[in-house]
Each structure stands twice: as structure tokens, then as C-alpha cells.
Motif scaffolding. Structure first.
Motif, mmCIF file in Angstrom:
data_model
loop_
_atom_site.group_PDB
_atom_site.id
_atom_site.type_symbol
_atom_site.label_atom_id
_atom_site.label_comp_id
_atom_site.label_asym_id
_atom_site.label_seq_id
_atom_site.Cartn_x
_atom_site.Cartn_y
_atom_site.Cartn_z
ATOM 1 N N PRO A 197 19.438 43.039 24.165
ATOM 2 C CA PRO A 197 18.901 43.689 22.718
ATOM 3 C C PRO A 197 19.829 44.272 22.059
ATOM 4 C CG PRO A 197 18.374 45.193 24.476
ATOM 5 C CD PRO A 197 19.123 43.887 25.215
ATOM 6 N N THR A 198 19.858 44.090 20.852
ATOM 7 C CA THR A 198 20.730 44.992 19.941
ATOM 8 C C THR A 198 19.822 45.880 19.147
ATOM 9 O OG1 THR A 198 20.327 43.449 17.993
ATOM 10 C CG2 THR A 198 22.279 43.137 19.631
ATOM 11 N N ARG A 199 20.508 46.831 18.525
ATOM 12 C CA ARG A 199 19.820 48.047 17.741
ATOM 13 C C ARG A 199 19.314 47.763 16.324
ATOM 14 N NH1 ARG A 199 20.848 52.965 20.991
ATOM 15 N NH2 ARG A 199 22.509 52.496 22.282
ATOM 16 N N GLY A 200 19.139 46.594 16.230
ATOM 17 C CA GLY A 200 18.518 46.112 14.946
ATOM 18 C C GLY A 200 18.778 44.594 14.588
ATOM 19 N N ASN A 201 17.811 43.816 13.873
ATOM 20 C CA ASN A 201 17.816 42.537 13.549
ATOM 21 C C ASN A 201 18.990 42.401 12.524
ATOM 22 O OD1 ASN A 201 16.920 40.508 11.381
ATOM 23 N ND2 ASN A 201 15.818 39.948 13.272
ATOM 24 N N ILE A 202 19.790 41.254 12.886
ATOM 25 C CA ILE A 202 21.017 41.032 12.173
ATOM 26 C C ILE A 202 20.711 40.885 10.642
ATOM 27 C CG2 ILE A 202 22.948 39.506 12.001
ATOM 28 C CD1 ILE A 202 23.131 39.310 14.904
ATOM 29 N N PRO A 203 19.987 39.788 10.381
ATOM 30 C CA PRO A 203 19.780 39.767 8.697
ATOM 31 C C PRO A 203 19.306 41.019 8.171
ATOM 32 C CG PRO A 203 18.801 37.977 9.980
ATOM 33 C CD PRO A 203 19.198 38.846 11.176
ATOM 34 N N GLU A 204 18.405 41.678 8.699
ATOM 35 C CA GLU A 204 17.800 43.126 8.193
ATOM 36 C C GLU A 204 18.768 44.046 7.816
ATOM 37 O OE1 GLU A 204 14.417 44.211 10.433
ATOM 38 O OE2 GLU A 204 13.262 42.460 9.871
ATOM 39 N N VAL A 205 19.966 44.005 8.712
ATOM 40 C CA VAL A 205 20.840 45.107 8.801
ATOM 41 C C VAL A 205 22.125 44.626 8.045
ATOM 42 C CG1 VAL A 205 19.894 46.603 10.623
ATOM 43 C CG2 VAL A 205 21.679 44.886 11.155
ATOM 44 N N SER A 206 22.304 43.279 7.755
ATOM 45 C CA SER A 206 23.363 42.884 7.067
ATOM 46 C C SER A 206 23.395 42.437 5.535
ATOM 47 C CB SER A 206 23.728 41.685 7.895
ATOM 48 O OG SER A 206 24.140 41.621 9.163
ATOM 49 N N PHE A 207 22.200 41.992 5.315
ATOM 50 C CA PHE A 207 21.932 41.661 3.755
ATOM 51 C C PHE A 207 21.176 42.509 3.007
ATOM 52 C CE2 PHE A 207 22.765 37.880 6.074
ATOM 53 C CZ PHE A 207 23.476 37.014 5.098
ATOM 54 N N LYS A 208 21.746 43.396 1.991
ATOM 55 C CA LYS A 208 21.016 44.468 1.427
ATOM 56 C C LYS A 208 19.978 43.701 0.477
ATOM 57 C CE LYS A 208 23.400 48.023 -0.182
ATOM 58 N NZ LYS A 208 24.299 48.804 -0.860
ATOM 59 N N GLU A 209 20.155 42.797 -0.413
ATOM 60 C CA GLU A 209 19.111 42.042 -1.172
ATOM 61 C C GLU A 209 18.163 41.435 -0.465
ATOM 62 O OE1 GLU A 209 20.706 40.484 -4.807
ATOM 63 O OE2 GLU A 209 20.520 42.256 -5.571
ATOM 64 N N HIS A 257 35.534 45.570 3.708
ATOM 65 C CA HIS A 257 34.508 46.033 4.622
ATOM 66 C C HIS A 257 33.637 46.952 4.016
ATOM 67 C CE1 HIS A 257 34.522 45.615 8.926
ATOM 68 N NE2 HIS A 257 33.283 46.424 8.777
ATOM 69 N N GLY A 258 32.136 46.776 4.145
ATOM 70 C CA GLY A 258 31.260 47.513 3.691
ATOM 71 C C GLY A 258 31.422 49.028 4.392
ATOM 72 N N GLY A 259 31.160 50.041 3.621
ATOM 73 C CA GLY A 259 31.205 51.368 4.274
ATOM 74 C C GLY A 259 30.105 51.607 5.186
ATOM 75 N N TYR A 286 34.461 49.452 0.837
ATOM 76 C CA TYR A 286 33.342 49.789 -0.213
ATOM 77 C C TYR A 286 32.038 50.699 0.178
ATOM 78 C CZ TYR A 286 35.765 45.878 -2.592
ATOM 79 O OH TYR A 286 36.797 45.045 -2.963
ATOM 80 N N PRO A 287 32.202 51.866 -0.285
ATOM 81 C CA PRO A 287 31.121 52.796 -0.059
ATOM 82 C C PRO A 287 29.587 52.287 -0.387
ATOM 83 C CG PRO A 287 32.769 54.152 -1.217
ATOM 84 C CD PRO A 287 33.111 52.421 -1.210
ATOM 85 N N GLY A 288 28.886 52.449 0.574
ATOM 86 C CA GLY A 288 27.525 52.071 0.188
ATOM 87 C C GLY A 288 27.182 50.568 0.582
ATOM 88 N N MET A 289 28.058 49.878 0.983
ATOM 89 C CA MET A 289 27.814 48.220 0.885
ATOM 90 C C MET A 289 27.806 47.941 2.606
ATOM 91 S SD MET A 289 30.262 46.349 -1.934
ATOM 92 C CE MET A 289 30.481 46.882 -3.435
ATOM 93 N N TRP A 290 26.821 46.981 2.968
ATOM 94 C CA TRP A 290 26.650 46.578 4.261
ATOM 95 C C TRP A 290 27.541 45.226 4.848
ATOM 96 C CZ3 TRP A 290 20.617 46.341 4.252
ATOM 97 C CH2 TRP A 290 19.877 47.290 3.960
ATOM 98 N N HIS A 291 27.144 44.943 5.997
ATOM 99 C CA HIS A 291 27.882 44.046 6.621
ATOM 100 C C HIS A 291 28.197 42.874 5.754
ATOM 101 C CE1 HIS A 291 29.865 42.047 10.039
ATOM 102 N NE2 HIS A 291 29.048 40.951 10.075
ATOM 103 N N GLN A 292 27.265 42.065 5.243
ATOM 104 C CA GLN A 292 27.320 40.815 4.850
ATOM 105 C C GLN A 292 27.475 41.466 3.066
ATOM 106 O OE1 GLN A 292 27.814 37.860 5.223
ATOM 107 N NE2 GLN A 292 27.320 37.554 7.377
ATOM 108 N N LEU A 293 28.971 41.299 2.730
ATOM 109 C CA LEU A 293 29.302 41.660 1.092
ATOM 110 C C LEU A 293 28.551 40.585 0.243
ATOM 111 C CD1 LEU A 293 32.849 42.963 1.849
ATOM 112 C CD2 LEU A 293 30.717 44.179 1.638
#
Length: 335
Positions: A197-209, A257-259, A286-293
Motif C-alpha cells: 500500500p502507498t499513502r495515496g492514490n497516484i492520480p489523485e495526488v499527482s494531477f491537480k486539475e 519539480h513541483g514544490g 515551482y511552489p504549490g505545484m504537484w508531481h505531474q506538472l
């Protein structure tokens, strides 16, 4: 500066309402694909995008996708961006990813994957990018693979872009204690078990939109299950090895890298920038940006990827001028 083609996608299709042929024609690029067979007998899917006339290729870009990625879908859109910006661009699906052979998302040993990339990139470069400045573009796990490629092929690359590179997995995403510490036992007994298990679903914590998150999940070839035990163990090992070799990295570097990346640790990217021997190295967190820029709002996508294209073009032009005529721009390649 060309717009990133993600602006034309929708939540169901990276090409939006266009057919693939119309999409490529709109962006003035050609597209081709083929399968190669590696030393282990695996059939691996490869594809490439070339600028069409009147654009001349000024460089060659080899694209390395991440753990849940593939050379199509989001990565293809970025490849088209590079091609229409003047770069002969190619990519390969790693084993167990996209259209390639192999157990889904299973990489128990990173070394054959590195070998596969080098085999294809060298062959493509010999055919389409001869005498052109050569660059690696990578995302997430692809960043680790690209770093290993550059370490094996010293002097062969004119630059490396690391986008959200997996130099270290964030503690916010790692398997929870005590599983991480007993992972070796699990990986030995049941290496392909999706137990981690990981501590989050990858798409949900990677793509902001949200619509881009939906597009990610819409890919019929995207692995959505838990990581396999031996694969997770190998990814953790890869991070440790790379962190011990940062001083050996001497290729020109652009690290973005996303901050607020909670998948791959931005702190490790900052440490790579500090310790790398590269004389030409740039770090953009980049402050505030996530894993998938690419999953950020459009204006941020243009900021980030526009900076990448400028970085590539500046170094390609510099390399061509420095070649005293030995390097020449390539004609549009077609297939």
C-alpha cells in the motif's frame, strides 16, 4: 513559443476531438511506431515524432516515461511539443508498460530497462539524429533511468531534463511502517504480489486539475493496482544507489519539480542539484505545484514546458555552433 498540446485534450482523449492523423498534421509533425525485440526476447513498443518541412530538426530528444506512464497519452503530447519545436523525438514503452511485453508495471531489476532504452535510443539516433545535439527528457521513475543512462554513456548526451524525477520517494507516499522494513521478506516470498500500500492514490495526488486526472485514468493501459513487492523494493534500492552517486552526474541538467510533490521528494532533487558535478545545471522548484506538472492549470503548464523548450533550443543551438560545421541540421525525416 509553441503551446503544449495538452490544451487541446479532453478528459477522455489526449487528441481531443481530432483523429491521430489530423492531430499530427495540425502540429506539423510526422508519427511512426515499431516494435523491437530486446536481449530477453521481449517485444517492446517504440514510437517517434519528427518535425515536417519547413521546420528543420536542430536536435534529438529521447523520452523516458515514469512508473505509471507509457510513451503514449500524456507523454506523447509532450513529445509532440518537442517535435514541433524542432527536435527529432523518440520514446519506448518499458517492459510491462503501454504496448510492451511483460507483467504489468513489474520492474524487479532496473538494469534491463536501462539496457532497452540505450539499445533503442542509440539505434534511433543513428538513423534520425546523426550529428545532432542529443538530449534526454524524463518523468518520475524515468528520471532515475535517464540518470543511469547518462552515467553509463558519459559524454554522449548534451543535456538532461528531469521532470519530477524519482531521486527519492517522499515519506508522504512510501509504504507505511513496518511494511517498508519487512519488504525484502515479502519480495523474496511473493515478488509479484500487489501487497504494497502507498499513502495515496497516484492520480489523485499527482494531477491537480480534475479533468486531467480523469484523462490519466482513462488510458486503457495505465496500471492502477498497488505496486508489486519486488518492484517496490527495487525502486527504493534505485533511489539509494542514485543518492550515493550524485557527484558522478556531469551532464548539463535542467531539474524541474513541483514544490508540493508528495510522490517524489523535491528535497532529493535539490540535493542532486547541489551535489552534481555538472557545470551547467538549473533547478526550478515551482511552489504549490504537484508531481505531474502537466496536470497543472494551463498557464502553469506553459510556464514550465515553455522553459524546457527554451532550455533545449538554447543548448542545441550552442552545440551546433560549437561543432564548426561537423554537426548539421537534419531534414524532415518522415517515417
Amino acid at each position: 513559443m509553441p503551446r503544449h498540446p495538452i490544451a487541446e485534450a479532453n478528459q477522455n482523449d489526449p487528441f481531443g476531438d481530432l483523429s491521430p492523423a489530423d492531430f499530427y498534421a495540425k502540429h506539423n509533425v510526422s508519427h511512426s511506431s515499431d516494435y523491437i525485440t530486446d536481449s530477453r526476447g521481449l517485444k517492446l513498443f517504440t514510437q517517434w515524432w519528427l518535425p515536417l518541412l519547413p521546420t528543420k530538426a536542430i536536435g534529438f530528444v529521447a523520452v523516458v516515461h515514469g512508473f505509471t506512464g507509457e510513451s503514449s497519452w500524456f507523454v506523447q503530447l509532450t513529445s509532440v511539443l518537442f517535435a514541433k519545436s524542432g527536435f527529432a523525438t523518440c520514446a519506448i514503452d518499458h517492459q510491462g508498460h503501454g504496448f510492451s511485453d511483460g507483467l504489468t508495471a513489474h520492474i524487479p531489476d532496473i538494469n534491463p530497462v536501462i539496457d532497452d532504452c540505450i539499445q533503442f535510443f542509440d539505434a534511433f539516433r543513428g538513423k534520425h539524429g546523426h550529428n545532432l545535439p542529443a538530449f534526454l527528457y524524463s518523468e518520475s521513475l524515468g528520471g532515475a533511468i535517464a540518470l543511469f543512462i547518462s552515467l553509463r554513456q558519459k559524454g554522449a548526451w548534451d543535456g538532461l531534463i528531469l521532470n519530477g524525477a524519482m531521486c527519492g520517494i517522499s515519506d508522504k507516499f512510501k509504504p507505511p511502517w513496518p511494511l517498508e522494513h519487512f519488504l525484502f521478506i515479502v519480495a523474496t516470498l511473493v515478488p509479484t504480489w500487489r501487497v504494497v500500500p502507498t499513502r495515496g492514490n497516484i492520480p489523485e495526488v499527482s494531477f491537480k486539475e480534475e479533468w486531467k486526472r480523469n484523462l490519466a485514468v482513462a488510458s486503457p493501459r495505465r496500471p492502477l493496482g498497488r505496486p508489486r513487492a519486488s518492484t517496490t523494493l527495487e525502486l527504493l534500492r534505485v533511489c539509494r544507489e542514485l543518492q550515493g552517486r550524485f557527484e558522478e552526474v556531469d551532464v548539463p541538467l535542467l531539474i524541474v519539480h513541483g514544490g508540493d510533490d508528495v510522490v517524489c521528494d523535491p528535497g532529493c532533487a535539490e540535493e542532486l542539484h547541489r551535489r552534481a558535478a555538472s557545470k551547467d545545471k538549473t533547478l526550478s522548484v515551482y511552489p504549490g505545484m504537484w508531481h505531474q506538472l502537466i496536470g497543472e492549470p494551463e498557464e502553469d503548464v506553459e510556464l514550465v514546458f515553455g522553459g524546457m523548450v527554451e532550455w533545449l533550443q538554447e543548448r542545441a543551438e550552442r552545440a551546433l555552433k560549437g561543432g564548426d560545421g561537423e554537426r548539421a541540421t537534419a531534414d524532415n525525416g518522415g517515417a
